[in-house]
Design an enzyme around this catalytic site. Structure first.
Site, mmCIF file in Angstrom:
data_model
loop_
_atom_site.group_PDB
_atom_site.id
_atom_site.type_symbol
_atom_site.label_atom_id
_atom_site.label_comp_id
_atom_site.label_asym_id
_atom_site.label_seq_id
_atom_site.Cartn_x
_atom_site.Cartn_y
_atom_site.Cartn_z
ATOM 1 N N ARG A 84 6.185 -17.160 -9.447
ATOM 2 C CA ARG A 84 6.371 -15.933 -10.238
ATOM 3 C C ARG A 84 7.498 -15.044 -9.698
ATOM 4 O O ARG A 84 7.683 -13.917 -10.146
ATOM 5 C CB ARG A 84 5.044 -15.145 -10.291
ATOM 6 N N HIS A 109 -9.531 -7.086 2.309
ATOM 7 C CA HIS A 109 -8.366 -6.193 2.417
ATOM 8 C C HIS A 109 -7.485 -6.302 1.169
ATOM 9 O O HIS A 109 -6.977 -5.311 0.654
ATOM 10 C CB HIS A 109 -7.576 -6.565 3.670
ATOM 11 N N CYS A 145 4.178 -7.981 -3.046
ATOM 12 C CA CYS A 145 3.415 -9.231 -3.175
ATOM 13 C C CYS A 145 2.246 -9.170 -2.207
ATOM 14 O O CYS A 145 2.463 -9.119 -0.981
ATOM 15 C CB CYS A 145 4.320 -10.416 -2.833
ATOM 16 N N VAL A 146 1.043 -9.117 -2.762
ATOM 17 C CA VAL A 146 -0.172 -9.039 -1.947
ATOM 18 C C VAL A 146 -0.896 -10.374 -2.099
ATOM 19 O O VAL A 146 -1.334 -10.727 -3.193
ATOM 20 C CB VAL A 146 -1.079 -7.887 -2.404
ATOM 21 N N ILE A 147 -0.989 -11.141 -1.029
ATOM 22 C CA ILE A 147 -1.571 -12.474 -1.096
ATOM 23 C C ILE A 147 -2.980 -12.438 -0.528
ATOM 24 O O ILE A 147 -3.206 -11.900 0.565
ATOM 25 C CB ILE A 147 -0.713 -13.499 -0.326
ATOM 26 N N PHE A 191 0.835 -1.215 0.000
ATOM 27 C CA PHE A 191 0.000 0.000 0.000
ATOM 28 C C PHE A 191 0.867 1.262 0.000
ATOM 29 O O PHE A 191 0.478 2.291 -0.563
ATOM 30 C CB PHE A 191 -0.937 0.002 1.211
ATOM 31 N N THR A 206 -10.259 -11.777 3.966
ATOM 32 C CA THR A 206 -11.150 -10.619 3.858
ATOM 33 C C THR A 206 -10.908 -9.865 2.557
ATOM 34 O O THR A 206 -10.057 -10.234 1.750
ATOM 35 C CB THR A 206 -10.905 -9.658 5.040
HETATM 36 N N1 LIG Z 1 -1.473 -8.259 3.530
HETATM 37 C C1 LIG Z 1 -0.483 -7.647 2.802
HETATM 38 C C2 LIG Z 1 -0.101 -6.319 3.006
HETATM 39 N N2 LIG Z 1 -0.706 -5.575 3.972
HETATM 40 C C3 LIG Z 1 -0.152 -4.315 4.464
HETATM 41 C C4 LIG Z 1 -0.506 -3.120 3.573
HETATM 42 O O1 LIG Z 1 0.252 -3.140 2.361
HETATM 43 C C5 LIG Z 1 -0.178 -1.815 4.313
HETATM 44 O O2 LIG Z 1 1.197 -1.788 4.650
HETATM 45 C C6 LIG Z 1 -1.027 -1.654 5.569
HETATM 46 O O3 LIG Z 1 -2.392 -1.769 5.218
HETATM 47 C C7 LIG Z 1 -0.780 -0.305 6.263
HETATM 48 O O4 LIG Z 1 -1.020 0.753 5.370
HETATM 49 N N3 LIG Z 1 0.853 -5.749 2.255
HETATM 50 C C8 LIG Z 1 1.481 -6.472 1.264
HETATM 51 O O5 LIG Z 1 2.372 -5.935 0.572
HETATM 52 N N4 LIG Z 1 1.131 -7.772 1.035
HETATM 53 C C9 LIG Z 1 0.169 -8.393 1.771
HETATM 54 O O6 LIG Z 1 -0.130 -9.593 1.538
HETATM 55 C C1 LIG Z 2 -3.800 -8.750 1.613
HETATM 56 C C2 LIG Z 2 -3.917 -8.718 3.082
HETATM 57 O O1 LIG Z 2 -3.877 -7.689 3.738
HETATM 58 C C3 LIG Z 2 -4.223 -10.019 3.715
HETATM 59 O O2 LIG Z 2 -3.022 -10.790 3.770
HETATM 60 C C4 LIG Z 2 -4.756 -9.855 5.113
HETATM 61 O O3 LIG Z 2 -5.347 -11.080 5.414
HETATM 62 P P1 LIG Z 2 -6.886 -11.131 5.876
HETATM 63 O O4 LIG Z 2 -7.713 -10.631 4.693
HETATM 64 O O5 LIG Z 2 -7.154 -12.596 6.186
HETATM 65 O O6 LIG Z 2 -6.999 -10.241 7.075
#
Ligand SMILES: Nc1c(NC[C@H](O)[C@H](O)[C@H](O)CO)[nH]c(=O)[nH]c1=O
Ligand SMILES: CC(=O)[C@@H](O)COP(=O)(O)O
Length: 162
Positions: A136, A97, A89-91, A66, A95
């Site tokens: 990847r 999120h 990498c956002v997994i 983010f 939720t």
């Molecule tokens: N869940 C993941 C996140 N979460 C954190 C957010 O990116 C951010 O730092 C937070 O919401 C505070 O602003 N970030 C990733 O890069 N990958 C994830 O899987």
């Molecule tokens: C992409 C995320 O922020 C995620 O990893 C957070 O996991 P959750 O959706 O189970 O709270």
């Protein structure tokens, strides 16, 4: 085309000559660091392999994907930086999120690129699972970091030729 049909580390090397003086900032998310460090290594080595010197490659960390957009803006504001490569990498979790982060960072990076008229590269994996991410980030589908670096080089080559 899905990554399983095109290896992320393969590229057609058009528009990539005469870029040795260009300066790159690579911004790396600390979340999922096993993956993002592999993305960084791929991007770094690809830049070196294409004539960019170590002195012209900066590395910076942000807490999560983010924060990539704001860090990209801080880099883009600097006149000496020619391109910014954003790696994350956002997994998918339990939720929504995931959706908010991915949407925000994609739009944020695009906005910075258009505002500063510089290549700001979206090197962010958005997988459903850890294994898809690893595949990847130097695995069977190549390395998204390679692709991001190739993209930065090609965009600078395009700009140079305009
Ligand atoms: N869940 C993941 C996140 N979460 C954190 C957010 O990116 C951010 O730092 C937070 O919401 C505070 O602003 N970030 C990733 O890069 N990958 C994830 O899987
Ligand atoms: C992409 C995320 O922020 C995620 O990893 C957070 O996991 P959750 O959706 O189970 O709270």
């Amino acid at each position: 085309m899905a990554s399983n049909l095109k290896n992320l580390s393969e590229h057609s090397g058009k528009n990539m000559k005469g870029l040795q003086d260009k300066k790159f900032a690579i911004v790396v998310s600390e979340w999922n660091e096993e993956v993002t460090e592999s993305l960084y290594n791929g991007a770094y080595e690809t830049l070196l392999d294409n004539g960019i010197s170590k002195e012209n490659i900066e590395k910076h960390y942000v807490p999560g994907s983010f924060e990539l957009s704001l860090a990209a803006q801080w880099m883009a504001e600097r006149k000496e930086i020619d391109a910014v490569i954003c790696l994350g990498c956002v997994i998918q979790g339990e939720t929504k999120h995931f959706d908010f982060i991915c949407d925000a960072v994609a739009h944020g990076i695009t906005n910075v690129s258009l505002k500063y008229n510089k290549p700001i590269i979206f090197g962010v994996l958005t997988p459903n699972t850890q294994q898809q991410a690893l595949d990847r980030a130097g695995g069977k589908h190549g390395n998204k970091g390679d692709e991001a670096a190739f993209t930065a080089l090609k965009m600078l080559g395009l700009a140079k030729g305009l």
